[in-house]
Enzyme design. Structure first.
Site, mmCIF file in Angstrom:
data_model
loop_
_atom_site.group_PDB
_atom_site.id
_atom_site.type_symbol
_atom_site.label_atom_id
_atom_site.label_comp_id
_atom_site.label_asym_id
_atom_site.label_seq_id
_atom_site.Cartn_x
_atom_site.Cartn_y
_atom_site.Cartn_z
ATOM 1 N N ASP A 143 -41.053 50.861 -14.323
ATOM 2 C CA ASP A 143 -41.613 50.406 -13.068
ATOM 3 C C ASP A 143 -42.832 51.211 -12.537
ATOM 4 O O ASP A 143 -42.963 51.969 -13.180
ATOM 5 C CB ASP A 143 -40.294 50.934 -12.260
ATOM 6 C CG ASP A 143 -38.928 50.505 -12.533
ATOM 7 O OD1 ASP A 143 -38.895 49.381 -12.989
ATOM 8 O OD2 ASP A 143 -38.009 51.368 -12.428
HETATM 9 N N1 URA Z 1 -35.217 52.420 -16.009
HETATM 10 C C1 URA Z 1 -35.364 52.343 -14.688
HETATM 11 O O1 URA Z 1 -34.734 52.456 -13.594
HETATM 12 N N2 URA Z 1 -36.951 52.119 -14.631
HETATM 13 C C2 URA Z 1 -37.717 52.250 -15.594
HETATM 14 O O2 URA Z 1 -38.918 52.105 -15.412
HETATM 15 C C3 URA Z 1 -37.176 52.322 -16.925
HETATM 16 C C4 URA Z 1 -35.795 52.505 -16.977
#
Ligand code: URA
Length: 237
Positions: free
Chosen positions: A106
């Site tokens: 993310d």
């Molecule tokens: N889980 C999440 O919530 N975000 C990420 O970027 C990777 C795994």
């Protein structure tokens, strides 16, 4: 393997850009099977050609593999009109290859992100059937409990009905914890922790399989991976 133009061969070896390769060939510093190469577009077989630059034999590299310590605020994409992408962070020498991110983090998650131009490798890493373990360091609102760890181990069902495979949760000091998952559903770690009433404040991926970010790694660092690093991606700790 398919035949390649000599200038592409040189740039694939990582010694120079395609444009620099053409200049090197024209200046007579490159030999092809013992003879000075004259044509930048000479066709070479990477499996058998002996190519030297200034008398040093080159080693052909078909694909390229890097690990990026992804900074926060950067999107995991190959292009974006408005936001900085992980590919924007690459030094110009690495822009000659068509690298892309393996899976995604993310925008607000930092840490280990693989970049490659090898589609088969990327597919093996993200394919759910291979169950590659990923480890995240999370800071949460509130401290995780042994009950939370038991719920992770049993396999959580999220509010929207999404069923997660059994995962590992380990409390660290304060409100920090380690989360190990072997799938990559959308916002998975954030949603798993939120489902236990522990919303995530910060999230950083530390490892994929047994390949870890170096201890002294800083956001933005980029490291080339060797063959044994790639094998580690498919090994559990
Ligand atoms: N889980 C999440 O919530 N975000 C990420 O970027 C990777 C795994």
């Amino acid at each position: 393997m398919a035949l390649l133009r000599l200038d592409k061969y040189l740039s694939d070896c990582g010694v120079c850009s395609r444009r620099e390769a053409r200049a090197l060939i024209k200046s007579g510093r490159v030999t092809l099977d013992g003879t000075a190469a004259a044509a930048v577009d000479a066709k070479v077989d990477p499996d058998s050609a002996r190519i030297m630059l200034d008398g040093q034999e080159l080693c052909y590299q078909r694909f390229h593999y890097y690990m990026l310590d992804k900074p926060l605020g950067v999107v995991t994409a190959t292009e974006d009109r408005r936001q900085q992408t992980v590919l924007d962070l690459l030094p110009s020498a690495l822009k000659q290859w068509k690298l892309f991110p393996v899976g995604r983090l993310d925008k607000d998650t930092g840490g280990l992100l693989l970049l490659t131009d090898d589609g088969d490798f990327a597919h093996r890493v993200i394919s759910p059937k291979n169950e590659v373990w990923k480890c995240y360091l999370a800071e949460t609102e509130g401290r995780v409990t042994p009950d939370d760890a038991a719920a992770f181990a049993a396999g959580l069902t999220l509010k929207d009905g999404t069923v997660c495979l059994p995962a590992m949760l380990e409390a660290l000091e304060g409100c920090r914890c380690l989360v190990r998952v072997r799938e990559g559903k959308y916002h998975q770690v954030r949603r798993m922790l939120a489902s236990r009433g522990k919303p995530v404040i910060s999230l950083r991926r530390l490892s994929i399989g047994s390949l870890s970010l170096p201890r002294d790694s800083s956001p933005g660092d980029i490291t080339e991976l060797r063959e044994d690093d790639l094998c580690r991606v498919f090994m559990d700790k």
